[in-house]
Motif scaffolding. Structure first.
Motif, mmCIF file in Angstrom:
data_model
loop_
_atom_site.group_PDB
_atom_site.id
_atom_site.type_symbol
_atom_site.label_atom_id
_atom_site.label_comp_id
_atom_site.label_asym_id
_atom_site.label_seq_id
_atom_site.Cartn_x
_atom_site.Cartn_y
_atom_site.Cartn_z
ATOM 1 N N MET A 99 -10.487 -11.608 -9.052
ATOM 2 C CA MET A 99 -11.067 -12.790 -8.403
ATOM 3 C C MET A 99 -11.769 -12.406 -7.104
ATOM 4 S SD MET A 99 -7.832 -15.332 -9.156
ATOM 5 C CE MET A 99 -8.472 -16.874 -8.471
ATOM 6 N N LEU A 115 -13.439 -24.053 -12.175
ATOM 7 C CA LEU A 115 -12.092 -24.137 -12.737
ATOM 8 C C LEU A 115 -12.020 -25.383 -13.607
ATOM 9 C CD1 LEU A 115 -9.285 -22.917 -12.924
ATOM 10 C CD2 LEU A 115 -8.653 -24.190 -10.865
ATOM 11 N N VAL A 134 -2.390 -18.065 -11.218
ATOM 12 C CA VAL A 134 -3.779 -18.129 -10.740
ATOM 13 C C VAL A 134 -4.688 -18.908 -11.686
ATOM 14 C CG1 VAL A 134 -3.712 -16.042 -9.320
ATOM 15 C CG2 VAL A 134 -4.305 -15.865 -11.761
ATOM 16 N N HIS A 163 -5.232 -20.465 -7.110
ATOM 17 C CA HIS A 163 -6.469 -20.070 -6.434
ATOM 18 C C HIS A 163 -6.295 -20.182 -4.914
ATOM 19 C CE1 HIS A 163 -8.344 -20.263 -10.338
ATOM 20 N NE2 HIS A 163 -9.576 -20.177 -9.869
ATOM 21 N N THR A 210 -4.566 -16.520 -4.211
ATOM 22 C CA THR A 210 -5.688 -15.575 -4.096
ATOM 23 C C THR A 210 -6.467 -15.703 -2.794
ATOM 24 O OG1 THR A 210 -5.925 -15.431 -6.490
ATOM 25 C CG2 THR A 210 -7.849 -14.837 -5.179
ATOM 26 N N TYR A 211 -6.605 -16.908 -2.268
ATOM 27 C CA TYR A 211 -7.510 -17.078 -1.121
ATOM 28 C C TYR A 211 -6.809 -17.465 0.183
ATOM 29 C CZ TYR A 211 -11.238 -16.407 -4.471
ATOM 30 O OH TYR A 211 -12.061 -15.854 -5.419
#
Length: 656
Positions: free
Chosen positions: A155, A268, A313, A319, A323-324
């Motif tokens: 990602m 998404l 994820v 997300h 991940t962020y």
């Protein structure tokens, strides 16, 4: 008939934050919260502009904050340039390059730790591998991976080169994957040969092959495969390449692609009422700002925290809060491959103990399942590292909230019950843990800069303690920009004309005398019983408050006289009654219990027992299947994503 949605749940317990938590909080006390709210009310755009300048590293500073000329297709910080991966990784290298970024625990318990410097190198290597395959800015890339370091790397690498990723949950079928490949016109798929869940090896690459063989996937020229298992893997020599071969010889430095704040970061897919998935498109700058601010405000992030969000994820929670968000603030976080019940129901608690987790964020479905499997289990582990608990995915019923607070948090950890959506990108309504007193079952008050309200079907605000449709009246940076390839569906679904330009969330809610928001369920989960509109969540909460009930889901069924009748599917803490008479007695007891808790109007007409509820592998209850079962319809939906498809036959049984 009134179009108010009636609230029957009455919860009076209040849990103010402890003084020592308030003193150390990023937003310390109600006065600090109100000051932020007031700042946003005075000048909405200037408020978000200040936060964007203070919290994001810009390559080129923005000069325009909000462009609303083409509402509801809002643009935020559009002339600013940044790179999301640079903000998550490079900005930390000089100050904390050796700090652990990821603690990965595999299904079998193997632990791998990766520092920010190592993660940066891995992301750069993989980004260069993507570029070598002629994948560039604006291209779409499907990611179909298990929870892993590689999922985060993939990602981040897409973000680094400006490619738009679309993550597909690793439990989805070939059909679901095929739909998303076609809709995005993806040029590449990143997958693994297999994944491990609960001690079982589950193939992934064959699912990708099946989806690509279904036709209309000519846009895909590359499939990159991470080797997780050791078995034979079907192969297409002209298209497929192993991950380790793709990165071999690639440099560990990759200059980021600097993009406009409005450049799409990801698509998404979320289910729609028509059954065709909607590709929710998020921007780069506005989405990143939402992830950062909610980490600081809601999770009260501190540099010493060990943050664990249990979401995959494949969902927006994974997300924003895997991940962020955590990486953007420089956190150490746990990434988990397995399931909470394997090798036993103590897995989550052991991991909190072993990794000294300070912030734990999970779903009510997981909490209720763990209560059923071992309500006293957390007491066998050292959970003293915890300082904050979170809940996500659906309203948490008060009894599960109390258990979470007392047994897991030791009555010392605030609980942030967060309401938000795939479409909002960040928390919208949640207690700020050092400022807002919590009420079990309520997501409490909107975050600063989020102007939430409750309206009727004509878009008119309703008074407190009357239910209606939850809306957000002003645009905010992290909201979805459109539905990929379908702007008309975006405008019609989220900004219908009767809502006067408000964002329609699709949830029903009410506010209490303190202005606290209580989510009552999806609008399409509202029951219309004898002229009354009831939210399903409140009936479910009442059932779960009974000593014998672990979990419940409520749906409606057409009724000639009442409009709809209430059908409840119940999972008991113990075994289901074997004898019909014992089952009838328990059903009568539960019906009377709901009547006593909520009133006769909310009494279920029918109660069915099951050993579990039909859930996806992420723990989401598939209510559409329950509606079909309640109405005696044949199930034609794809059930391959269910954790236990056999449960459907059990739930068709009616006690007579």
């Amino acid at each position: 008939m009134s179009d108010d949605i009636q609230s029957t749940l009455h919860e009076t317990r209040v849990f103010p934050p402890a003084d020592d938590f308030v003193r150390q909080a990023n937003v310390s006390g109600m006065d600090a919260y109100r000051a932020l709210v007031d700042e946003a009310e005075r000048d909405h755009a200037a408020f978000w502009a200040r936060l964007a300048r203070e919290n994001i590293a810009w390559r080129k500073p923005f000069t325009r904050t909000l462009d609303d000329a083409n509402a509801p297709f809002y643009k935020w910080f559009e002339d600013g340039e940044l790179n999301v991966s640079w903000n998550c990784l490079d900005r930390h290298l000089d100050t904390q390059g050796d700090k652990t970024a990821l603690i990965f625990e595999a299904d079998d318990g193997t632990v791998t730790k990766v520092s920010y410097r190592e993660l940066h190198a891995r992301v750069c290597q993989f980004a260069n591998a993507l570029k070598a395959k002629k994948i560039a800015k604006g291209d779409r890339v499907i990611i179909y991976l298990p929870m892993s370091i590689e999922a985060v790397v993939a990602m981040q690498a897409c973000a680094r080169i400006g490619a738009i990723h679309s993550v597909v949950f690793g439990g989805f079928s070939a059909r679901s994957l095929h739909e998303r490949i076609i809709d995005t016109q993806a040029c590449a798929v990143i997958t693994a040969d297999a994944q491990y869940r609960g001690g079982r090896e589950m193939p992934l690459k064959p699912v990708v092959d099946e989806s690509l063989a279904a036709g209309d996937c000519e846009s895909v020229h590359t499939v990159i495969v991470y080797q997780r298992a050791s078995g034979e893997t079907p192969w297409n020599d002209g298209r497929d390449i192993w991950w380790h071969d793709a990165i071999a010889g690639q440099p560990a430095v990759c200059e980021p692609e600097w993009v406009s704040a409005e450049h799409p970061l990801f698509i998404l897919y979320t289910s729609g009422s028509t059954g065709k998935p909607k590709g929710v498109q998020h921007s780069s700058g506005g989405y990143l700002l939402g992830a950062i601010m909610s980490m600081r405000w809601v999770f009260d992030y501190k540099p010493a925290d060990v943050f664990w969000c249990t979401a995959d994820v494949g969902w927006v929670t994974g997300h924003t809060y895997v991940t962020y968000g955590p990486l953007a603030v420089g956190a150490t976080e746990v990434v988990f491959e397995g399931v909470p019940t394997w090798p036993d129901a103590g897995r989550f608690w052991k991991m909190i103990q072993d990794h000294k987790v300070t912030t734990f964020y999970t779903a009510p479905t997981a909490i209720r399942s763990l209560i059923k499997l071992g309500g006293d289990l957390p007491k066998q582990y050292d959970l003293s590292s915890l300082r904050l608990l979170g809940s996500v995915g659906e309203p948490i019923n008060p009894e599960a909230w109390i258990w979470y607070y007392k047994v897991v948090g030791g009555e010392r950890c605030p609980i942030v019950d967060t309401w938000w959506q795939t479409e909002t990108g960040m928390h919208m309504i949640s207690p700020l843990p050092g400022a807002i007193p919590a009420k079990p079952g309520s997501c409490t008050l909107p975050l600063p800069g989020i102007d939430a309200a409750i309206v009727n079907e004509a878009g008119e605000e309703v008074h407190d303690q009357h239910g209606g449709f939850l809306v957000i009246k002003k645009p905010f940076p992290s909201q979805l920009r459109t539905i990929w390839g379908n702007p008309e569906r975006f405008q019609k679904g989220y900004f219908p004309a009767e809502m006067h330009g408000y964002y329609l969330a699709g949830d029903s809610a009410h506010r209490d005398e303190d202005g606290y928001f209580w989510i009552m369920g999806r609008i399409d989960d509202v029951l219309k019983v004898s002229g009354h509109r009831l939210g399903t969540m409140e009936i479910e909460s009442a059932l779960v408050a009974h000593t014998h009930v672990a979990e419940a889901a409520v749906v409606g069924r057409p009724h000639d006289i009442k409009g709809e009748s209430i059908v409840a599917f119940v999972v008991l803490k113990g075994a289901r009654p074997a004898e019909a008479e014992a089952a009838k007695k328990l059903i009568a007891e539960l019906r009377e219990w709901v009547s006593k808790e909520l009133g006769p109007i909310a009494k279920p007409d029918e109660i069915r027992f099951g050993e579990n509820l039909p859930k996806t592998r992420s723990g989401k209850i598939m209510r559409r299947l329950l509606r079909a079962i309640a109405q005696g319809q044949e199930i034609t939906q794809d059930v391959s994503t269910l954790e236990n498809p056999a449960i459907l036959d059990q739930l068709k049984e009616v006690v007579r």
